[in-house]
Design a protein around this motif. Structure first.
Motif, PDB file in Angstrom:
ATOM      1  N   PRO A   1       3.170  -0.847 -11.905  1.00  0.00           N
ATOM      2  CA  PRO A   1       3.849  -1.888 -12.473  1.00  0.00           C
ATOM      3  C   PRO A   1       3.172  -3.621 -12.507  1.00  0.00           C
ATOM      4  O   PRO A   1       3.448  -3.930 -13.019  1.00  0.00           O
ATOM      5  CB  PRO A   1       4.906  -2.502 -10.579  1.00  0.00           C
ATOM      6  CG  PRO A   1       4.719  -1.087 -10.078  1.00  0.00           C
ATOM      7  CD  PRO A   1       3.388   0.053 -10.693  1.00  0.00           C
ATOM      8  N   ASP A   2       1.905  -3.480 -12.269  1.00  0.00           N
ATOM      9  CA  ASP A   2       0.781  -4.414 -12.653  1.00  0.00           C
ATOM     10  C   ASP A   2      -0.086  -4.555 -11.861  1.00  0.00           C
ATOM     11  O   ASP A   2      -0.567  -3.752 -12.004  1.00  0.00           O
ATOM     12  CB  ASP A   2       1.801  -5.493 -11.443  1.00  0.00           C
ATOM     13  CG  ASP A   2       2.307  -5.724 -10.501  1.00  0.00           C
ATOM     14  OD1 ASP A   2       0.928  -5.115  -9.376  1.00  0.00           O
ATOM     15  OD2 ASP A   2       2.883  -6.218  -9.654  1.00  0.00           O
ATOM     16  N   ILE A   3      -1.391  -5.610 -12.676  1.00  0.00           N
ATOM     17  CA  ILE A   3      -2.697  -4.656 -12.667  1.00  0.00           C
ATOM     18  C   ILE A   3      -3.594  -4.640 -11.395  1.00  0.00           C
ATOM     19  O   ILE A   3      -4.111  -3.826 -10.978  1.00  0.00           O
ATOM     20  CB  ILE A   3      -3.009  -5.742 -13.304  1.00  0.00           C
ATOM     21  CG1 ILE A   3      -4.715  -5.599 -13.307  1.00  0.00           C
ATOM     22  CG2 ILE A   3      -2.996  -6.948 -12.979  1.00  0.00           C
ATOM     23  CD1 ILE A   3      -5.394  -4.848 -14.153  1.00  0.00           C
ATOM     24  N   GLU A   4      -2.461  -5.217  -9.971  1.00  0.00           N
ATOM     25  CA  GLU A   4      -3.349  -5.727  -8.543  1.00  0.00           C
ATOM     26  C   GLU A   4      -2.943  -4.141  -8.456  1.00  0.00           C
ATOM     27  O   GLU A   4      -3.598  -3.780  -8.019  1.00  0.00           O
ATOM     28  CB  GLU A   4      -2.608  -6.467  -8.207  1.00  0.00           C
ATOM     29  CG  GLU A   4      -3.618  -7.894  -8.511  1.00  0.00           C
ATOM     30  CD  GLU A   4      -2.042  -8.623  -9.991  1.00  0.00           C
ATOM     31  OE1 GLU A   4      -2.908  -9.146  -9.942  1.00  0.00           O
ATOM     32  OE2 GLU A   4      -1.601  -8.062 -10.088  1.00  0.00           O
TER      33      GLU A   4
ATOM     34  N   THR B   1       0.728  -0.806   0.060  1.00  0.00           N
ATOM     35  CA  THR B   1      -0.060  -0.262  -0.183  1.00  0.00           C
ATOM     36  C   THR B   1       0.678   1.171   0.021  1.00  0.00           C
ATOM     37  O   THR B   1       0.591   2.086  -0.754  1.00  0.00           O
ATOM     38  CB  THR B   1      -0.823   0.069   0.830  1.00  0.00           C
ATOM     39  OG1 THR B   1      -1.748  -1.166   1.183  1.00  0.00           O
ATOM     40  CG2 THR B   1      -1.726   1.063   2.106  1.00  0.00           C
ATOM     41  N   ASN B   2       1.761   1.359   0.345  1.00  0.00           N
ATOM     42  CA  ASN B   2       2.779   2.614   0.480  1.00  0.00           C
ATOM     43  C   ASN B   2       3.402   2.729  -0.856  1.00  0.00           C
ATOM     44  O   ASN B   2       3.893   3.582  -0.870  1.00  0.00           O
ATOM     45  CB  ASN B   2       3.746   2.389   1.399  1.00  0.00           C
ATOM     46  CG  ASN B   2       3.398   2.510   2.915  1.00  0.00           C
ATOM     47  OD1 ASN B   2       3.150   3.755   3.056  1.00  0.00           O
ATOM     48  ND2 ASN B   2       2.641   1.646   3.837  1.00  0.00           N
ATOM     49  N   VAL B   3       4.170   1.180  -1.247  1.00  0.00           N
ATOM     50  CA  VAL B   3       4.457   1.294  -3.045  1.00  0.00           C
ATOM     51  C   VAL B   3       3.809   2.007  -3.614  1.00  0.00           C
ATOM     52  O   VAL B   3       3.858   2.925  -4.486  1.00  0.00           O
ATOM     53  CB  VAL B   3       4.772   0.324  -3.200  1.00  0.00           C
ATOM     54  CG1 VAL B   3       5.499   0.104  -4.652  1.00  0.00           C
ATOM     55  CG2 VAL B   3       6.029  -0.356  -2.509  1.00  0.00           C
ATOM     56  N   VAL B   4       2.731   1.804  -3.195  1.00  0.00           N
ATOM     57  CA  VAL B   4       1.182   2.265  -4.211  1.00  0.00           C
ATOM     58  C   VAL B   4       1.200   3.663  -4.504  1.00  0.00           C
ATOM     59  O   VAL B   4       1.125   4.932  -5.089  1.00  0.00           O
ATOM     60  CB  VAL B   4      -0.020   1.783  -3.998  1.00  0.00           C
ATOM     61  CG1 VAL B   4      -1.364   2.270  -4.729  1.00  0.00           C
ATOM     62  CG2 VAL B   4      -0.317   0.486  -4.867  1.00  0.00           C
ATOM     63  N   PHE B   5       1.360   4.388  -2.603  1.00  0.00           N
ATOM     64  CA  PHE B   5       1.308   4.845  -2.398  1.00  0.00           C
ATOM     65  C   PHE B   5       2.207   6.090  -2.810  1.00  0.00           C
ATOM     66  O   PHE B   5       2.002   7.766  -3.086  1.00  0.00           O
ATOM     67  CB  PHE B   5       1.030   5.815  -1.097  1.00  0.00           C
ATOM     68  CG  PHE B   5       1.258   6.979  -0.562  1.00  0.00           C
ATOM     69  CD1 PHE B   5       0.141   7.652  -0.657  1.00  0.00           C
ATOM     70  CD2 PHE B   5       2.431   8.010  -0.101  1.00  0.00           C
ATOM     71  CE1 PHE B   5       0.435   9.021  -0.244  1.00  0.00           C
ATOM     72  CE2 PHE B   5       2.681   9.248   0.363  1.00  0.00           C
ATOM     73  CZ  PHE B   5       1.371  10.150   0.598  1.00  0.00           C
ATOM     74  N   GLU B   6       3.506   6.164  -3.080  1.00  0.00           N
ATOM     75  CA  GLU B   6       5.110   6.015  -3.522  1.00  0.00           C
ATOM     76  C   GLU B   6       4.897   6.334  -4.804  1.00  0.00           C
ATOM     77  O   GLU B   6       5.247   7.590  -5.457  1.00  0.00           O
ATOM     78  CB  GLU B   6       5.642   5.596  -2.798  1.00  0.00           C
ATOM     79  CG  GLU B   6       5.960   5.651  -1.250  1.00  0.00           C
ATOM     80  CD  GLU B   6       7.023   4.807  -0.804  1.00  0.00           C
ATOM     81  OE1 GLU B   6       8.368   4.165  -1.710  1.00  0.00           O
ATOM     82  OE2 GLU B   6       6.910   4.860   0.838  1.00  0.00           O
ATOM     83  N   LEU B   7       3.844   5.424  -6.151  1.00  0.00           N
ATOM     84  CA  LEU B   7       4.377   5.821  -7.265  1.00  0.00           C
ATOM     85  C   LEU B   7       3.387   6.607  -7.393  1.00  0.00           C
ATOM     86  O   LEU B   7       3.635   7.753  -8.283  1.00  0.00           O
ATOM     87  CB  LEU B   7       3.851   4.978  -7.712  1.00  0.00           C
ATOM     88  CG  LEU B   7       4.800   2.879  -7.369  1.00  0.00           C
ATOM     89  CD1 LEU B   7       4.204   1.540  -8.210  1.00  0.00           C
ATOM     90  CD2 LEU B   7       5.834   3.205  -7.867  1.00  0.00           C
TER      91      LEU B   7
ATOM     92  N   GLU C   1      -4.523 -11.661  -0.617  1.00  0.00           N
ATOM     93  CA  GLU C   1      -4.925 -11.990  -1.597  1.00  0.00           C
ATOM     94  C   GLU C   1      -5.624 -10.889  -3.270  1.00  0.00           C
ATOM     95  O   GLU C   1      -6.053 -11.644  -4.133  1.00  0.00           O
ATOM     96  CB  GLU C   1      -6.411 -12.530  -0.937  1.00  0.00           C
ATOM     97  CG  GLU C   1      -6.089 -13.572  -0.462  1.00  0.00           C
ATOM     98  CD  GLU C   1      -6.452 -13.656   0.652  1.00  0.00           C
ATOM     99  OE1 GLU C   1      -6.210 -14.336   1.986  1.00  0.00           O
ATOM    100  OE2 GLU C   1      -6.465 -12.349   1.341  1.00  0.00           O
ATOM    101  N   PHE C   2      -5.772  -9.362  -2.902  1.00  0.00           N
ATOM    102  CA  PHE C   2      -6.026  -8.653  -3.821  1.00  0.00           C
ATOM    103  C   PHE C   2      -4.479  -8.189  -3.999  1.00  0.00           C
ATOM    104  O   PHE C   2      -4.893  -7.027  -5.082  1.00  0.00           O
ATOM    105  CB  PHE C   2      -7.234  -8.333  -3.308  1.00  0.00           C
ATOM    106  CG  PHE C   2      -8.165  -8.220  -3.195  1.00  0.00           C
ATOM    107  CD1 PHE C   2      -9.078  -8.296  -4.160  1.00  0.00           C
ATOM    108  CD2 PHE C   2      -8.737  -9.342  -1.701  1.00  0.00           C
ATOM    109  CE1 PHE C   2     -10.911  -9.110  -4.026  1.00  0.00           C
ATOM    110  CE2 PHE C   2     -10.256  -9.745  -1.961  1.00  0.00           C
ATOM    111  CZ  PHE C   2     -10.830  -9.538  -2.949  1.00  0.00           C
TER     112      PHE C   2
END
Length: 459
Positions: free
Chosen positions: A238-241, A131-137, A360-361
């Motif tokens: 980076p990916d669909i998820e 979740t933090n990676v998504v935020f940073e991106l 899982e998601f």
């Protein structure tokens, strides 16, 4: 679309790229290797913006002589394009939106590869870390605006939709724009383009000069769904998820238009998360909508959700048919409830930290025959876990339909086999057959050969 002309050009960045290190430049500039090929493919998708094809391999074959190189200079970098599509240029100059998106590709490919694939590694990362990676991106792409407004509406729907459905998405986007709401989509054609186009006109009427048309994509899908020209912020996850997580973390409400397997994947992802007990009280306005001709489509979707995930899942969304103003009003009114909740719980307005997304998601799912056959499509499990594996099943179909790697895998190994509970599979098969008959799997005019087989007998 066949382009007769090729263009050679040297292009400077335009507000989408920070300085690169020597190490980053050397890695992305290599003439061989997966990273450079990924950069080349994504760049070609940007330059091919506006194409009416969703055949990624056909585009690559058409422009097999295209090359892109990074040229380092004292004041930064430039991109050297060789045999680029002429449609990206006007009178010898690259269209501004294309140039901005081109350097967004460079930014995201470089940053993601360097910061995450190499430096940290996400294979065994915790849920919180992802979740933090998504935020940073998203922060790195300057997506967030610190304000008291909650106004980003995510619009999902198919790239292969009928004209009357596309026109309706524009009407909805127009009503959203008139209410000062901004748009986020998967950035491609069809239902991803229409809301942005409608909102852009409405923003002009309201003299809104900083309207947001955010496009979220990922490397596997961008070549088949090149960004539409209205996108003014492009982010390649980076990916669909991580792309799906970015939608629900950054967006404040979601509208779902008619679509195919990809839209079903998005619906199941969203419902699976909202059905998790930890998310019971989190407000998140969701509306399924389309023109009156699409009413039966949503009846099929609604029935499938009810029979497979139950009435609780059906309660997570509204269905509004052929009423664009009501859709926009529901979204606008929903922002008040979302704002009140986030204030009460001290959550950020620009990123939905409180939403619980189970691992899982979040874990990337790379489909192959073994993994698809092993999906747990049975009723004897928590409903949000069933939604997670149903999402993976549709994700596999999307990969086999349009992603270059998935298409080539299916050609070599044959269609995926989907196993599970017979009653559940029968309902799934009916829904997929409807998508095929309604030409929702490929753009009209393209022959669809199924990349999957629903196996209702014993293994």
């Amino acid at each position: 679309m066949q382009y007769q002309d090729r263009v050679n050009a040297l292009v400077a960045p335009k507000g989408a790229l920070e300085m690169l290190s020597q190490d980053e430049i050397s890695r992305i500039s290599e003439d061989s290797g997966q990273l450079h090929e990924l950069f080349r493919r994504c760049s070609l998708a940007i330059l091919n913006c506006g194409s009416d094809s969703d055949d990624a391999q056909a585009v690559m074959d058409e422009f097999n002589d295209f090359e892109i190189r990074i040229i380092q200079q004292e004041r930064g970098v430039k991109l050297q394009l060789i045999n680029a599509p002429s449609s990206a240029f006007v009178d010898g100059k690259m269209i501004r939106s294309v140039r901005e998106m081109l350097f967004s590709v460079l930014r995201d490919i470089i940053f993601t590869h360097h910061e995450y694939n190499l430096a940290r590694g996400l294979a065994d990362a915790s849920s919180d870390k992802i979740t933090n990676v998504v935020f940073e991106l998203l922060r790195n792409a300057n997506v967030f605006r610190r304000s008291d407004d909650l106004d980003l509406i995510v619009c999902w729907g198919g790239h292969s939709i009928a004209r009357h459905e596309y026109d309706y998405t524009k009407k909805v986007g127009h009503e959203l724009g008139l209410r000062d709401l901004n748009i986020c989509t998967g950035c491609g054609p069809g239902a991803m383009k229409g809301p942005m186009k409608g909102a852009a006109i409405a923003h002009a009427k309201q003299r809104i000069k900083d309207g947001v048309y955010l496009g979220l994509t990922e490397p596997g899908i961008i070549a088949a769904e090149s960004p539409n020209p209205i996108v003014n912020q492009l982010v390649i996850m980076p990916d669909i998820e991580k792309r799906l997580e970015a939608f629900v973390r950054a967006g404040h409400g979601i509208i779902v238009f008619p679509g195919g397997a990809g839209t079903a994947e998005e619906i199941l992802y969203l419902l699976g998360i909202l059905l998790h007990p930890k998310n019971d009280n989190i407000p998140f306005p969701v509306v399924f909508t389309g023109p009156k001709e699409s009413a039966s489509y949503f009846e099929q979707i609604h029935e499938f959700i009810g029979e497979v995930l139950g009435k609780e899942a059906q309660a997570k969304y509204q269905i509004i048919i052929d009423d664009e103003s009501t859709v926009a009003k529901v979204m606008k009114d929903g922002m008040d409830e979302v704002k009140a909740y986030r204030r009460l719980h001290h959550d950020a307005f620009y990123y939905n930290w409180k939403l619980h997304i189970p691992e899982e998601f979040q874990r990337p799912f790379e489909p192959n025959h073994e993994r698809v056959a092993a999906l747990n499509l049975n009723f004897d499990q928590p409903v949000h876990l069933l939604a997670a594996d149903l999402r993976r099943a549709f994700s596999s179909i999307v990969a086999g339909n349009v992603k270059a790697n998935g298409v080539s895998y299916i050609k070599e190994h044959g269609p995926f086999e989907i196993h599970g509970d017979k009653a559940l599979l029968a309902k799934l098969d009916l829904l997929l057959q409807a998508f095929v008959s309604q030409q929702r799997m490929k753009l009209p005019g393209s022959e669809y050969i199924p990349c999957y087989k629903v196996v209702t007998g014993e293994r």
